[in-house]
Design a protein around this motif. Sequence first.
Motif, PDB file in Angstrom:
ATOM      1  N   ASN A 189       2.389   1.925  -3.444  1.00 56.21           N
ATOM      2  CA  ASN A 189       1.418   2.563  -4.352  1.00 56.21           C
ATOM      3  C   ASN A 189       1.282   4.043  -4.055  1.00 56.21           C
ATOM      4  O   ASN A 189       1.206   4.876  -4.958  1.00 56.21           O
ATOM      5  N   LYS A 204     -11.300   6.272 -10.964  1.00 52.03           N
ATOM      6  CA  LYS A 204     -10.043   6.780 -11.518  1.00 52.03           C
ATOM      7  C   LYS A 204      -9.720   6.107 -12.854  1.00 52.03           C
ATOM      8  O   LYS A 204      -9.106   6.731 -13.734  1.00 52.03           O
ATOM      9  N   ASN A 238       0.835  -1.208   0.000  1.00 54.62           N
ATOM     10  CA  ASN A 238       0.000   0.000   0.000  1.00 54.62           C
ATOM     11  C   ASN A 238       0.868   1.256   0.000  1.00 54.62           C
ATOM     12  O   ASN A 238       0.592   2.229  -0.711  1.00 54.62           O
ATOM     13  N   PRO A 287     -12.315   2.517  -1.209  1.00 54.10           N
ATOM     14  CA  PRO A 287     -11.106   2.521  -2.054  1.00 54.10           C
ATOM     15  C   PRO A 287     -11.273   1.739  -3.361  1.00 54.10           C
ATOM     16  O   PRO A 287     -10.757   2.154  -4.396  1.00 54.10           O
ATOM     17  N   GLU A 316      -4.853  -1.451  -7.742  1.00 53.46           N
ATOM     18  CA  GLU A 316      -4.411  -0.056  -7.710  1.00 53.46           C
ATOM     19  C   GLU A 316      -3.076   0.109  -8.439  1.00 53.46           C
ATOM     20  O   GLU A 316      -2.845   1.105  -9.126  1.00 53.46           O
ATOM     21  N   ALA A 340      -7.585  -2.936 -14.104  1.00 55.55           N
ATOM     22  CA  ALA A 340      -7.784  -2.450 -12.737  1.00 55.55           C
ATOM     23  C   ALA A 340      -9.268  -2.362 -12.406  1.00 55.55           C
ATOM     24  O   ALA A 340      -9.708  -2.768 -11.324  1.00 55.55           O
ATOM     25  N   ILE A 361     -10.938   3.253  -7.247  1.00 54.21           N
ATOM     26  CA  ILE A 361     -10.125   2.700  -8.338  1.00 54.21           C
ATOM     27  C   ILE A 361     -10.937   2.665  -9.629  1.00 54.21           C
ATOM     28  O   ILE A 361     -10.448   3.027 -10.714  1.00 54.21           O
TER      29      ILE A 361
END
Length: 546
Positions: free
Chosen positions: A162, A238, A159, A231, A198, A209, A235
């Motif tokens: 990223n 985005k 994490n 989260p 991610e 993704a 993703i």
Amino acid sequence: MQKRNQHNTLLYSFLLVVMLCFSARAQTATYCDSLIKKAKEATHAKDYVKSLELLATARDLAEKNRWNKQLFWSINYAGINYIYMMDYGEALNYCLEAYNLSVKELGPEFEMIMLNNIAIIYTADKNYKKAKEYYQKAYDTAKEEKFKSLGIYLINLGNMENILNNPKQAKLYMQEAMPNLKKHWPRSIVAAEMIVAEADLLLGNTALARQSATELLKQKADVAYNDIAIPLSEIIAKSYLKEGDFANASATVNELLNASSNLETKRRLYELLADIYSKSGAITDALRFKDSIIVADTQLHEIKNGRLFENNRVKFEMQNYKNQMAAEEELIALERKIVYSLLAVIIAAVTVTILILRQKKLIAERNQRITSLELEKEKRDNLILEKQYRENETTSQLEQERLKNEIEARNRKLSARALYLSDRNQLIEDIVTSLAKKPKLSKDLTLSSQIKTLKEHLRTDGEWDNFITHFEEVNHGFLMRLKNLHPTLTQNDTRFLAYIYMNLSVKEIASILNITIEACRKRKDRMAAKMELPENLALYDYISSI
């Protein structure tokens, strides 16, 4: 016969005292554990004052009896209370104290727990480089000792990679984590797969993704267990944004926004919506969500101020509680003194009787033994003094690191503020320039008035003055030392070097000053030449040493 009876009386009295002491010790150890358990329950109920009071009592008992495990947990849970109260400085102090105890007395398992907790504090404070450093230490310890928690620490490291835009390394960590997670932590596999999704997003594999995140959301029980529903949806949003599918991107984020009540999550979603609308050309909507970010920041600031007041109230009540404990301990000490005095009188009377009957040889042997004990005590005292000296030196180093971290945190806030103002001014300036290129619109008096209002929103050099004021508060005396060493520097040179000192990237400085990245690089070279620096000395390395 009389002599034997006196000797037996003394022996029985001594054995009784020893038995009572061992009984009290066992009861007190159990009582100490129960205090820590009650403190954890109070923390879950958000009654931090009660939790800290219970932990203070448990810590006092543990210190007096040298119970290192109980002492460790009482310090550790006190730090966790301050994490929940968002007092990260106080939490870090407790965590460092527990970490030192684990290193000296308890071993790698406890050391690993504290390394992870320290990393959590730095993550919450958005000091990601420091967080990664401590997650790495926790992972190294788990790997060396072959602890089953290795997979969890790999998730934390992935994490962090990223966040620091190292997606390839994040995927490598997840490959290493999977065997351990399948064996020991099967419910955390979805968290590892989210990190892979991610990473794919960061690498530009948007479709993959999005597909991975969509499939993971179907595993509702494990997603809820790891609290990663939002989260995963981010993703997906985005990925649409990167593909230029602004409609689906905004629809996904708006759905999240309506379902979320957490203010920090909302602020993050406002930023994403502002980015989506800005790139899609919906300038009005982009400005509206920029304003929402400001409102959210204000509300978060008010909440943090409230938390600060609550923290101070907790500390005040804790001090009162400690004063009460001190008063009670004084009373207990007085009662103990009376009991010990009576016991001492009895023992002294018996001892005197026995000593009178003993021979002079025994007296000589006793005196020799006392002398030996005094020498041993003196040696032990010297060792304690030496240990205290080393501990004080360690504490001083930790305090220096804490102050350095605090200065870095403030500089990050200054840089974030400068970048935000730059983005905001650039957006307004782009709008004004675009409207000014349309001659027909200049005849519209209402529109001209609105353009004038937009221009008034542009910041002037007054913002630089405010920035310098805050910069000097954080980095006291830096600008004066710089001017003394290089009096030929102009105000613009000083401003440029201040951004370099804050360790901003060339891209960030170029954005703030509204120049190209190449122009920014050339300006760095001119600054180095103007300050007559050696070719092998980097500009940042030089000014950071001033």
